[in-house]
Every structure is written in structure tokens, then in C-alpha cells.
Design an enzyme around this catalytic site. Structure first.
Site, PDB file in Angstrom:
ATOM      1  CE  LYS A 200      -3.513   2.522   2.468  1.00  0.00           C
ATOM      2  NZ  LYS A 200      -4.434   2.640   3.579  1.00  0.00           N
ATOM      3  CD  GLU A 206       9.318  -6.025   7.277  1.00  0.00           C
ATOM      4  OE1 GLU A 206       9.132  -4.898   6.757  1.00  0.00           O
ATOM      5  OE2 GLU A 206       8.879  -6.328   8.394  1.00  0.00           O
ATOM      6  N   GLY A 262      -4.786  -1.608   5.060  1.00  0.00           N
ATOM      7  CA  GLY A 262      -3.953  -2.755   4.678  1.00  0.00           C
ATOM      8  C   GLY A 262      -4.629  -4.089   4.947  1.00  0.00           C
ATOM      9  NE  ARG A 263      -6.424  -3.563  11.061  1.00  0.00           N
ATOM     10  CZ  ARG A 263      -5.697  -2.473  11.185  1.00  0.00           C
ATOM     11  NH1 ARG A 263      -4.527  -2.377  10.563  1.00  0.00           N
ATOM     12  NH2 ARG A 263      -6.121  -1.459  11.923  1.00  0.00           N
ATOM     13  CD  GLU A 348      -1.746  -4.251  11.542  1.00  0.00           C
ATOM     14  OE1 GLU A 348      -0.508  -4.404  11.598  1.00  0.00           O
ATOM     15  OE2 GLU A 348      -2.368  -4.234  10.464  1.00  0.00           O
ATOM     16  CG  HIS A 379      -4.877 -35.583  16.972  1.00  0.00           C
ATOM     17  ND1 HIS A 379      -5.137 -36.787  17.578  1.00  0.00           N
ATOM     18  CD2 HIS A 379      -5.863 -35.409  16.050  1.00  0.00           C
ATOM     19  CE1 HIS A 379      -6.210 -37.340  17.017  1.00  0.00           C
ATOM     20  NE2 HIS A 379      -6.673 -36.508  16.088  1.00  0.00           N
ATOM     21  CE  LYS A 488       5.886  -1.015  10.253  1.00  0.00           C
ATOM     22  NZ  LYS A 488       4.912  -0.377   9.379  1.00  0.00           N
TER      23      LYS A 488
HETATM   24  O1  F6P Z   1       3.260  -2.966   9.815  1.00  0.00           O
HETATM   25  C1  F6P Z   1       1.886  -3.028   9.685  1.00  0.00           C
HETATM   26  C2  F6P Z   1       1.417  -2.739   8.288  1.00  0.00           C
HETATM   27  O2  F6P Z   1       1.350  -1.379   8.092  1.00  0.00           O
HETATM   28  C3  F6P Z   1       0.072  -3.415   8.015  1.00  0.00           C
HETATM   29  O3  F6P Z   1      -0.989  -2.696   8.513  1.00  0.00           O
HETATM   30  C4  F6P Z   1       0.117  -3.565   6.540  1.00  0.00           C
HETATM   31  O4  F6P Z   1      -0.840  -4.488   6.089  1.00  0.00           O
HETATM   32  C5  F6P Z   1       1.539  -4.021   6.339  1.00  0.00           C
HETATM   33  O5  F6P Z   1       2.279  -3.284   7.290  1.00  0.00           O
HETATM   34  C6  F6P Z   1       2.105  -3.840   4.961  1.00  0.00           C
HETATM   35  O6  F6P Z   1       2.070  -2.515   4.551  1.00  0.00           O
HETATM   36  P1  F6P Z   1       2.246  -2.113   3.031  1.00  0.00           P
HETATM   37  O7  F6P Z   1       1.129  -2.721   2.262  1.00  0.00           O
HETATM   38  O8  F6P Z   1       2.202  -0.628   3.012  1.00  0.00           O
HETATM   39  O9  F6P Z   1       3.575  -2.637   2.555  1.00  0.00           O
END
Ligand code: F6P
Length: 516
Positions: A200, A206, A262-263, A348, A379, A488
Site C-alpha cells: 500500500k 521487508e 492494509g488488512r 491489529e 491432537h 520499525k
Molecule cells: O506494519 C503493519 C502494516 O502497516 C500493516 O498494517 C500492513 O498491512 C503491512 O504493514 C504492509 O504494509 P504495506 O502494504 O504498506 O507494505
């Protein structure tokens, strides 16, 4: 604003917890009208809440709580595009994006229509083989690089809809652990692979690191000077500028609106991998199923409103019966990633200690969400569910029909699920403490007619709205996530070597070679 704990309903529930908190669920079920009153159907899902430890008096106080705290008015405001994400000054438009056609405001609608047109065109081209790599070959594999909502939602839907998969294979890379991407690319042919960089913000460390590695792989294997501009790369983002800075040309970027959290983004172009794997029509069907659940949430009376009932059962269990976690157990292996998706969606959203107005909350908020598929979980951790000292409410999720399974397997699977909810409720007395099952442990059972795009969409929306309804009751903003920022920042400081640290952190940095 009056705090939730000061409402009459909350006070009544506090008192009821002392009188009705230990009521026997099996006794409540002796009432022949209970099942009908505590069950509801919507969007191809049947929900049975009659095995919750909720007496009639508690039920009526919970309904009052939803009404006194204005859950449905808050839902209507969200659907109309009000700024419900107050700390970031944004609406939460996931309901609007799944309406067909979208109907929020001119700018949003135009952006969604164009985004979906591009998504349909690109996914069709990749599926038909007209989107070709630099060697002129069709695409056989897609890697979605993203994390959090840019990974969990599409990955979960792709796994759940395996039965409908007739497009290129979709792979997902989220963790910055380089072993993942290195082993994946070893299996793939770069000439027939397209990488979707899903972010987003297009600033997530990462994702950008994994994308760099993927680009280096493409560049080296295909001798490309600018791999980001080749047909082997597509970017999906809410920030065209950031994606372009990264070298992706505008015609390979699919933009989605900033107001999609995002979620909640699997409903947007972040779902591109879904459309590639099962086709854009099936992607649309996921949205349509969710839109059915949206309508139900907005219009069904509280006492027959599935997401609100799930939310109220949770509030009763967490805030009044002291159960601080919620297990979710799908009896369907294709739903194995549903719990992972739900963990982000719920924890979150509602893992907060401040009210939307900036006060400190005066009650517990979001529960710990955990689980895995049944019968596997039986199990592993069901011992604790049956005899542990921390009673935990369980949501069981099953599919009535399963054409991918085999009849004998499916009967066994469902029999186990139903037996577990019965065993948790009934328990069994024994003079031998080791063989004593206390019982009276609450559960809800959800039955999907069958696992298909529309029912899956409805299931995901059901939980989104459950989370929203609980946030409205707890008066928190479920749409921001400030809690993830501090870690972060400190990681960046560690990497740049700019900060002073405590003795424990200093030693860890030294032992791992991150500092000298
Ligand atoms: O670190 C949390 C977050 O901001 C989430 O809310 C989001 O889904 C994820 O990181 C990834 O963010 P992006 O889509 O901006 O890479």
C-alpha cells in the site's frame, strides 16, 4: 463521551456476570426456543450461538449494549464514507469497494472502476498467455511480494479457493528471511515468472528488500538492465509516486485508494494474485459474497445480526467471564490460513489501549486470536481446551458440502467438529481428577453451505464486522496501527548504528555481529 462501562447495559452485564456467569449451557438448551433465537443465516453461512454461556437475561442486556453504544449507527457511518479512522483522518472504504458498482464519491468510484478494469485486463492477459515475458513465453508462475495485509488476505483466499484455480501458480513471499525467496526462485523459470510487488505504502522495508532480491534475480537471469520496467514486474500500491521512484513505469502500476486499510485490502487490487489464480469473475464473486454480508450487517435487527451477535458473545466472554483469548478452528484444510488472516484483522485492529477520543480505555479490548485447523488441533492443543484452567471460547467453522473431499472423510471431519463443541459444553464428571472434564465451555459453530468464492467473501466480511462492532462497543478506532511503528523505528536505528542501547540490547547486537 460516556464511557461504555458507564452505560446501563454494561452495568447490568457486570451484575449478571455474578448471577448468570456460571449458568449451565446444557440447561439453557433445554428451552425449545433457544436454538431458533440463537441461530441466524446470512450469505450462505449458518451461525449457531446457542452453545454460548448466555442466559436470556444476558442476551437481552447484550442487545441493549449494542444499541446503547450505537454499533449499527457506526456501521452506517462507515458505509457512507465518514472519517471513521480518526487518528489518520480517513474513511474506511472496504464496504464501498465491494459494492458493484462502487458508490461512495466521484473520486473514489472512478479510482476503483479504473483499478478493477486494469486488474481484470492484466489478470486476463496473464491467464490467457498474451502477457508475455521478455523471451516471448507465457507466464506460468506469479510471486506476490508483500507483507501483512498485502500478503495474508490474498494468500489465504488463494489457498481457500484452490478448487477454482485454473490460472498460473501463485507463490507468496512475505518474510524478509532471505531463505524463503532464495529457495523459491531456485524452483522457478525467470522467463515465465512475473513478480507482483504489493505494498500500500511502497515503503515497507521487508517488501522492498525482497523486491530488490527478486529484481536482481530477473536482471541476472534474463540479462535485463531495468527489470522493474519489464513485463516480469507489476506493482500494486496506493502510492504511484513511490512505486515510480522504484523504477516501475506507470503502465505497470495498479493503484488502489488510500482509504482501503492494509488488512482490508484483499478486496482491492492487492487481490491481483487471486484474480490471476481463479479469474476476475471469481474475484468479483468473493466481493459479492462480502457485499451480501455487508447488507446483512447494516440492515438485520441486532438480535438477528450475525456479526453483531459474534461480537457480543466475544464481549461477554472476554469482558465479563474473564476469557482473554478466542480460538478459531476451521474444519477445512483449505481454510488453514484463515486464522493467520484473522489474527492481523482482529489483533491489529482492536489491540488498543486508547479510545478513539484519546482517553485510556477502562476495560479490556481485543482478545488474543489463535487456532489452526481441526482435526489437527485436536491432537495438539485441545487438551487445554477441555481440561485446562483457562476456559477459551471456540469458533468452529465447517462446510456442509465439500466436493473436493471424499464422503467418508467429510463425515469424519464434520462428526469430529460437532463432537468437540458437544464435549466442550457437556463435559463429563469423574471422581478421578485426571478423567474429569468440567464442561460448560462456550462455542459458536459456523456452517458454510460450501467453500466457494461468495461464501468465503461472506465469512471474511463477517469477521471484519465482528471486529468493527467490538471496536464500536469498546469505543476504539480499529483502523489505525500505531503500535507497530516503534519497533520499525528502532530496527532502522539499529541498522544505521545511530542510537545508544541498554546492556542487554548492546550484547545481543554484538553477539549477532550487528555492532562491533
Ligand atoms: O506494519 C503493519 C502494516 O502497516 C500493516 O498494517 C500492513 O498491512 C503491512 O504493514 C504492509 O504494509 P504495506 O502494504 O504498506 O507494505
Amino acid at each position: 463521551m460516556t464511557h461504555t462501562t458507564s452505560t446501563q447495559a454494561w452495568q447490568r452485564l457486570t451484575q449478571l456476570a455474578t448471577t448468570d456467569g456460571e449458568t449451565e449451557i446444557s440447561g439453557l438448551l433445554a428451552d425449545p426456543s433457544r436454538l431458533e433465537r440463537f441461530s441466524v443465516s446470512a450469505g450462505g453461512i449458518y451461525a449457531d450461538l446457542s452453545k454460548q454461556r448466555i442466559s436470556d437475561a444476558v442476551f437481552s442486556a447484550l442487545i441493549d449494549l449494542a444499541e446503547e453504544t450505537g454499533v449499527q449507527a457506526a456501521a452506517a457511518a462507515m458505509a457512507d464514507g465518514a472519517i471513521v479512522n480518526t487518528s489518520e483522518g480517513r474513511p474506511a472504504a472496504h464496504m464501498a469497494i465491494r459494492r458493484h458498482p462502487p458508490a461512495l464519491n466521484e473520486t473514489f468510484d472512478a479510482q476503483v472502476i479504473s483499478s478493477f478494469e486494469r486488474m481484470a485486463a492484466i489478470s486476463d492477459a496473464i491467464r490467457e498467455g498474451s502477457w508475455q515475458g521478455v523471451t516471448g513465453e507465457a507466464i506460468t508462475d506469479v510471486i506476490n511480494i508483500g507483507i501483512g495485509g498485502s500478503d495474508l488476505g490474498p494468500k489465504m483466499v488463494c489457498a481457500a479457493l484452490r478448487e477454482f484455480a485454473d490460472g498460473p501458480r501463485c507463490h507468496f513471499i512475505a518474510n524478509v528471511d532471505g531463505a524463503e525467496i532464495s529457495s523459491l526462485v531456485r524452483e522457478l523459470d525467470p522467463a515465465t515468472t512475473t513478480v507482483i510487488i504489493s505494498s500500500k505504502t511502497f515503503t515497507t522495508q521487508e517488501t522492498l528488500r525482497n523486491a530488490e532480491t527478486a529484481l536482481a534475480w530477473l536482471s541476472e537471469a534474463l540479462e535485463l538492465e531495468n527489470p522493474a520496467a519489464s513485463p516480469h514486474v507489476i506493482a500494486v500500491t496506493a502510492s504511484t509516486d513511490n512505486a515510480m521512484k522504484y523504477g516501475v513505469p506507470a503502465n505497470q502500476i495498479i493503484l488502489f485508494p488510500e482509504s482501503i486499510g492494509g488488512r482490508y485490502s484483499l478486496w482491492s487490487a492487492i487481490g491481483l494474485a487471486i484474480a490471476i489464480q481463479v479469474g476476475f469473475e471469481n474475484f468479483r464473486a468473493v466481493l459479492a459474497g462480502a457485499a451480501d454480508m455487508d447488507q446483512h450487517f447494516l440492515t438485520a435487527p441486532v438480535a438477528q445480526n450475525m456479526p453483531i451477535l459474534l461480537a457480543l458473545a466475544g464481549v461477554w466472554n472476554h469482558n465479563f467471564l474473564g476469557m482473554d483469548s478466542q480460538a478459531v478452528i476451521p474444519y477445512c484444510e483449505r481454510l488453514r490460513l484463515f486464522v493467520d488472516h484473522l489474527q492481523q484483522m482482529d489483533m491489529e485492529s482492536n489491540g488498543k489501549s486508547a479510545t478513539a477520543d484519546g482517553d485510556t480505555v477502562d476495560t479490556d479490548t481485543g482478545p488474543i486470536i489463535w487456532g489452526q485447523t481441526g482435526t489437527n488441533g485436536q491432537h495438539a492443543f485441545f487438551q487445554l481446551l477441555h481440561q485446562g484452567t483457562r476456559p477459551t471460547p471456540v469458533d468452529f467453522i465447517g462446510c456442509i458440502e465439500d466436493t473436493l473431499s471424499q464422503p467418508e472423510h467429510h463425515r469424519l471431519l464434520l462428526a469430529n467438529m460437532i463432537a468437540q463443541s458437544e464435549a466442550l459444553m457437556l463435559g463429563r464428571s469423574s471422581d478421578d481428577a485426571h478423567r474429569h472434564y468440567p464442561g460448560n465451555r462456550p462455542s459458536t459453530t459456523l456452517l458454510l453451505d460450501r467453500l466457494e468464492p461468495a461464501t468465503l467473501g461472506a465469512l471474511v466480511a463477517l469477521y471484519e464486522h465482528k471486529v468493527f462492532a467490538q471496536a464500536a462497543i469498546w469505543q476504539i478506532n480499529p483502523f489505525d496501527q500505531w503500535g507497530v511503528e516503534l519497533g520499525k523505528e528502532l530496527a532502522t536505528e539499529i541498522l544505521t548504528g545511530d542510537a545508544e542501547h541498554d546492556p542487554s540490547t548492546r550484547a545481543l547486537l554484538k553477539k549477532t555481529g550487528l555492532s562491533r
